[in-house]
Design an enzyme around this catalytic site. Sequence first.
Site, PDB file in Angstrom:
ATOM      1  N   ILE A 145       0.866  -1.166   0.000  1.00 27.38           N
ATOM      2  CA  ILE A 145       0.000   0.000   0.000  1.00 27.38           C
ATOM      3  C   ILE A 145       0.911   1.228   0.000  1.00 27.38           C
ATOM      4  O   ILE A 145       2.048   1.171   0.453  1.00 27.38           O
ATOM      5  CB  ILE A 145      -0.977   0.019   1.194  1.00 27.38           C
ATOM      6  CG1 ILE A 145      -0.246  -0.109   2.528  1.00 27.38           C
ATOM      7  CG2 ILE A 145      -2.007  -1.090   1.063  1.00 27.38           C
ATOM      8  CD1 ILE A 145      -1.190  -0.067   3.744  1.00 27.38           C
ATOM      9  N   ASP A 146       0.407   2.313  -0.542  1.00 31.73           N
ATOM     10  CA  ASP A 146       1.224   3.512  -0.713  1.00 31.73           C
ATOM     11  C   ASP A 146       1.741   4.030   0.632  1.00 31.73           C
ATOM     12  O   ASP A 146       1.147   3.774   1.689  1.00 31.73           O
ATOM     13  CB  ASP A 146       0.411   4.614  -1.391  1.00 31.73           C
ATOM     14  CG  ASP A 146      -0.016   4.247  -2.796  1.00 31.73           C
ATOM     15  OD1 ASP A 146       0.681   3.434  -3.428  1.00 31.73           O
ATOM     16  OD2 ASP A 146      -1.055   4.771  -3.248  1.00 31.73           O
ATOM     17  N   LYS A 147       2.806   4.790   0.563  1.00 37.88           N
ATOM     18  CA  LYS A 147       3.414   5.364   1.759  1.00 37.88           C
ATOM     19  C   LYS A 147       2.382   6.064   2.632  1.00 37.88           C
ATOM     20  O   LYS A 147       2.333   5.861   3.850  1.00 37.88           O
ATOM     21  CB  LYS A 147       4.513   6.355   1.355  1.00 37.88           C
ATOM     22  CG  LYS A 147       5.086   7.160   2.516  1.00 37.88           C
ATOM     23  CD  LYS A 147       6.073   8.212   2.028  1.00 37.88           C
ATOM     24  CE  LYS A 147       6.563   9.082   3.183  1.00 37.88           C
ATOM     25  NZ  LYS A 147       7.484  10.151   2.723  1.00 37.88           N
ATOM     26  N   THR A 149      -0.898   5.781   2.601  1.00 33.26           N
ATOM     27  CA  THR A 149      -2.111   5.017   2.885  1.00 33.26           C
ATOM     28  C   THR A 149      -1.854   4.193   4.144  1.00 33.26           C
ATOM     29  O   THR A 149      -0.784   3.596   4.284  1.00 33.26           O
ATOM     30  CB  THR A 149      -2.461   4.086   1.710  1.00 33.26           C
ATOM     31  OG1 THR A 149      -2.728   4.877   0.551  1.00 33.26           O
ATOM     32  CG2 THR A 149      -3.679   3.234   2.029  1.00 33.26           C
ATOM     33  N   ARG A 265      -7.045   5.332  -6.179  1.00 31.97           N
ATOM     34  CA  ARG A 265      -6.863   6.773  -6.383  1.00 31.97           C
ATOM     35  C   ARG A 265      -7.153   7.168  -7.829  1.00 31.97           C
ATOM     36  O   ARG A 265      -7.827   8.172  -8.095  1.00 31.97           O
ATOM     37  CB  ARG A 265      -5.445   7.174  -5.972  1.00 31.97           C
ATOM     38  CG  ARG A 265      -5.148   6.877  -4.513  1.00 31.97           C
ATOM     39  CD  ARG A 265      -3.657   6.914  -4.208  1.00 31.97           C
ATOM     40  NE  ARG A 265      -3.091   8.252  -4.380  1.00 31.97           N
ATOM     41  CZ  ARG A 265      -1.795   8.510  -4.325  1.00 31.97           C
ATOM     42  NH1 ARG A 265      -0.921   7.517  -4.111  1.00 31.97           N
ATOM     43  NH2 ARG A 265      -1.359   9.741  -4.473  1.00 31.97           N
TER      44      ARG A 265
END
Length: 345
Positions: A145-147, A149, A265
């Site tokens: 998962i993104d930084k 998130t 996103r």
Amino acid sequence: MTDAHRLIHVEIAAAPPGRLDKALARDVPAEASLSRSRLSRLIEEGCVRRDGVLLTDTKAKVAEGEVIEITVPQAADIETRPEDIPLVILFEDDDLIVIDKPAGMVVHPAPGSPSGTLVNALLHHFGDKLSGIGGEKRPGIVHRIDKDTSGLLVVAKSDAAHHGLAAQFEKHTVNRRYLAVVYGKPDRADPRLGGIRGTNWESGDTLKITTELARHRHDRQRQAVVWSNGRHAITRIRTLKPFGTPPVASLVECRLETGRTHQIRVHMTHVGHGLIGDPVYGGNRKLSPRAVSADAAAACATFPRQALHAATLGFRHPVTGVDLSFESPLPEDLDRLVTLLDRAP
């Protein structure tokens, strides 16, 4: 078997595929936990023999009844340094670990983030109890998962777990539910949504978004919706709670069928409901203080990250076969944002 390596003998079964790597991938014992890519590397590294003769060509022919010997070296140390970083652990056994990742933590070291990552923290936490993934003593990252998130991640500690989890993600059998705060309200009654390519409404007022995703042509750090030569991506969206009169923001549930980079996103922006706080895709909209309170409008305008949280993660344990499911409540920053939006102006 020695402390330095283990030996695996594979008898080629009937009607073998036309090349060595495929035949080994088909016939190697499941308990060996060797993927085709790992087997290909072992062949190329001189770890595979037939009748004492090295086989270094992945395309070599094999015949039924032949016995292939594979030497699997001991897992090697990697250069990434262990770091004593606190972790929120929801589950752990010998094969895997489930983490509730905070916003701001990068999952894997990269040129711009060589330290302070989840992998650095896991290496410290595991110590010498990590059996190794793909020949290296490293955690098996099967999804990210993104930084910025927050939320749930499962990480493999063994080859068997890594292969089993990867297969579940590939087959889209993992239950992944995200919560997001977005601009506007995805609404079946909105005729605009019905005219957007790649969207259709399902039962339960669920909006299904089906596109392909690929790197943006002009910005390599971004992803973009495309209709050919991309990666298939499906997201299902359901509005949980609209905010404002008329609705100017909503708490939505996002369920992933696929798990592409930045998928939620990009898809939310594609349908005109970008995530609040998203500096790349969300836009910089201002909410009317007449629709929500001034505090809520200010909180949305200054929210420092994409308002996205990985709230549910469910999968079958790849070794024990037990079904597991985990929940993570909204973190403090998102919970405060929702509370402010829910107050009358």
